[in-house]
Each structure stands twice: as C-alpha cells, then as structure tokens.
Design an enzyme around this catalytic site. Structure first.
Site, short mmCIF file in Angstrom:
data_model
loop_
_atom_site.label_atom_id
_atom_site.label_comp_id
_atom_site.label_asym_id
_atom_site.label_seq_id
_atom_site.Cartn_x
_atom_site.Cartn_y
_atom_site.Cartn_z
N PRO A 146 -4.03 3.24 14.42
CA PRO A 146 -4.13 4.80 14.45
C PRO A 146 -5.57 5.35 14.44
CG PRO A 146 -3.31 4.00 12.29
CD PRO A 146 -3.90 2.74 13.20
N HIS A 195 -12.95 9.16 3.44
CA HIS A 195 -13.19 9.38 4.81
C HIS A 195 -13.59 10.82 4.98
CE1 HIS A 195 -10.90 5.67 5.18
NE2 HIS A 195 -11.55 5.82 6.12
N TRP A 255 -22.41 16.05 5.81
CA TRP A 255 -23.55 15.00 6.07
C TRP A 255 -23.66 14.70 7.90
CZ3 TRP A 255 -21.39 11.16 1.85
CH2 TRP A 255 -21.67 11.77 0.46
N LEU A 275 -2.35 6.95 1.28
CA LEU A 275 -1.90 8.17 2.16
C LEU A 275 -0.81 7.79 3.38
CD1 LEU A 275 -2.97 10.44 3.97
CD2 LEU A 275 -4.53 8.90 5.11
N LYS A 308 -9.87 -6.66 10.11
CA LYS A 308 -8.76 -5.86 10.49
C LYS A 308 -8.29 -6.41 12.28
CE LYS A 308 -7.08 -2.79 8.00
NZ LYS A 308 -5.67 -2.67 7.55
N GLY A 339 0.81 -1.31 -0.20
CA GLY A 339 0.06 -0.07 0.06
C GLY A 339 0.82 1.26 0.03
N TYR A 341 -14.85 -4.94 7.31
CA TYR A 341 -13.71 -4.20 7.68
C TYR A 341 -13.20 -4.49 8.79
CZ TYR A 341 -10.15 -0.61 7.39
OH TYR A 341 -8.65 -0.05 7.53
#
Length: 321
Positions: A170, A186, A208, A18, A147, A14, A143
């Site tokens: 994190p 996100h 939102w 980010l 994890k 990855g 998810y």
C-alpha cells in the site's frame, strides 16, 4: 463437529492497528462471508518476535489463511533514530509468522509491505518489478530491507514448498485508529493531531519540512476492502501495489490544508524548514491493480480526511497519540 469444506479461519496479526481495525469494520459492515471466521490478534496475544510464542498462537487458532500486518512501525524521525531496531524486530516477526504459517499448514498468507521498500534512486512511477533494483532511502533502510525480505521469503516458500504466500504494497495509509503521535507517527495523523492542538490553543500550525514532498494516500477502509479481494481472489506470489492513481498524489502542503479545512482551523500554516523532508516523492503505479479491478472506487481524499478528523476529534481521549 467438523469444519465445513472450504471454510476459512483467517488470522489477522496486528489486528488492533490501523489496517486491522479497518478490516474488522469492513467485515462487520457486511463484507465478510458466512464461510469465514475472522480472528484479530495483537501483541497482547503473543510476542511475534518470539518463535515459541508465535508457533503457540498458530497452534491455538489453526488458521487456514493469514493477513500479516504486525510490524514495528514509525514515522520518518523514529526510523532515522532506530534503523537497527526496525531491522531486527521486523525480521524476527516476519520470519516467525511465515515459518509458523508454513509449519501449521496455512493455505495462504497475505503480508503487508510499504512503498518505502522501493529504491531511492529510481524512475517514476515505480511498479512491482522494481523492488530490488537498488538501495532504499537511507532514512529508513532498516524497516525497508526487513519488509523487502518478506518478498524473498514468499518466493522461497513457494519454490521449495509450493506455499501461496504473497504480499501487498500500500501507499501511505491513514484513517481511524491510526497512531496520531506527533513525534513518531506518520505525516497525516501527526498533522491531524497538530491541527487539533493548534485549534485548542489558538496558535499557528507548524508543518515539518517545506511542504513540497508528494505522496499517494490510501484510506484504511479502501485498503481493507482491497485486502479482502487479495485474500480471496489474487493468486500470484508476486506482490501487488494497492494505491490510488498517480493523478491523485498530493503535496504535504495540500494535505495540511485539507486537514485544516476539515477541522475548521483558521490559523496560520508555518513550514519548519529546519526539519527533514524525507523522500521528495515515491509515485507508485496502480496499473496492475487496475488490470484486475478496473472499476474499484476509492474514497475521495478530502472526504476520507474529513472522516478521519471527525473520528480523531470524537475519540481524542482514547486515540493512540
């Protein structure tokens, strides 16, 4: 020519996302060490849901250490729609990476979890001992459970084979190179993109939900520096929460206001209460981190937001969105 004793070959899965980009920048800016070779890979280098491709990647690079960031990720509404996909893809990725690391003799793996793995019904602040104390929030159970299973596998590899595989947790990460997609990203990068567009069109900013949920946000460059410390110094198999303090939690409204200020947006903020809020809060304790690193300096939230907004505005054409 043989490798120098103690030399590290660090594979980052990855690596173009980010956190991967943040680690690459921090290493390039002077935090890397002469005995470290860094290899950043992405989905273009191998499909990590495929065991054969994953094993081939590990045999090609022969890493001594791995930072495992690769995952199928998304915001609240994408998770609600695709819980099964999030479960299956992430379970395959994690099993393939950890098993390939074991089979090729990797000395240490640091995987990246998320605070959404914690039980929905819990007491606050949450800490590392509470991961498996109850079901996660129903909105992203696929998810979250995938994890959580990394922690189970890490324990298994340690008990059965003595592997030093660990994980970090994190809180909400943001920064340059994030996914700024309004539908599937996100909350913070989504809001940054919305403010950018609202400013262009002269319209109101639609946020939102009620704006009341509270979150701890960690700047990606701070997280990158902490990842290097975990890779080099942290020897526990048990995970560690990487987060700003409880006192640094901010509401979504406050986050939206910080972005509006950073981008000099002077329009109206409208809260669309027809949209779900998700979990109200998931306050995490960073007491364990502070025990190890009492003097670590986090970038102030508004300063980090300002830097991220500036990066997005400058890189709008090429940013993920």
């Amino acid at each position: 020519m043989t490798e120098a004793a103690g030399a590290k070959r660090i594979l980052v899965t990855g690596g173009t996302g980010l956190v991967g980009k943040a680690i690459e920048k921090v290493v390039a800016d002077g935090e890397g060490r002469p005995d470290e070779e860094w290899i950043f890979v992405s989905s273009r280098d191998a499909d990590l849901t495929n065991a054969t491709e994953t094993k081939a990647l590990f045999e090609q690079h022969r890493p001594t250490h791995v930072i495992h960031l690769a995952a199928m990720v998304g915001g609240l509404f994408k998770n609600i729609r695709y819980n099964l996909d999030f479960w299956r893809r992430n379970i395959h990725i994690n099993d393939n990476v950890l098993h390939s690391a074991y089979e090729t003799g990797v000395q240490k793996v640091v995987s990246c979890l998320s605070t959404c793995i914690f039980p929905d019904k819990t007491t606050y602040p949450i800490d590392e001992s509470m991961i498996h104390n109850g079901p996660p929030h129903s909105s992203n159970f696929g998810y979250s459970y995938a994890k959580r299973m990394i922690d189970i596998q890490n324990r298994g590899y340690f008990e059965q084979h003595g592997c030093r595989f660990t994980a970090v947790i994190p809180t909400n990460v943001f920064g340059p190179h994030d996914n700024f997609n309004i539908e599937d990203g996100h909350v913070l990068p989504g809001l940054i993109h919305k403010v950018y567009l609202a400013k262009q069109t002269g319209s109101a900013l639609s946020v939102w939900g009620t704006g009341k949920p509270r979150r701890q946000f960690i700047y990606s460059l701070d997280l990158a520096r902490l990842f290097l410390w975990v890779l080099r110094e942290y020897d526990e198999v048990e995970p560690i929460i990487l987060s700003v303090g409880e006192e640094d939690e901010v509401s979504i409204r406050e986050a939206a206001e910080a972005i509006a200020e950073a981008m000099d947006f002077r329009g109206e903020l409208v809260f669309d209460t027809s949209k779900a809020d998700g979990q109200f809060k998931k306050t995490a304790s960073n007491a364990k981190l502070r025990h190890y690193l009492p003097g670590f300096q986090f970038t102030p939230f508004r300063e980090a937001v300002k830097e991220t907004c500036a990066w997005f505005s400058s890189n709008y054409a090429n940013a993920r969105k």
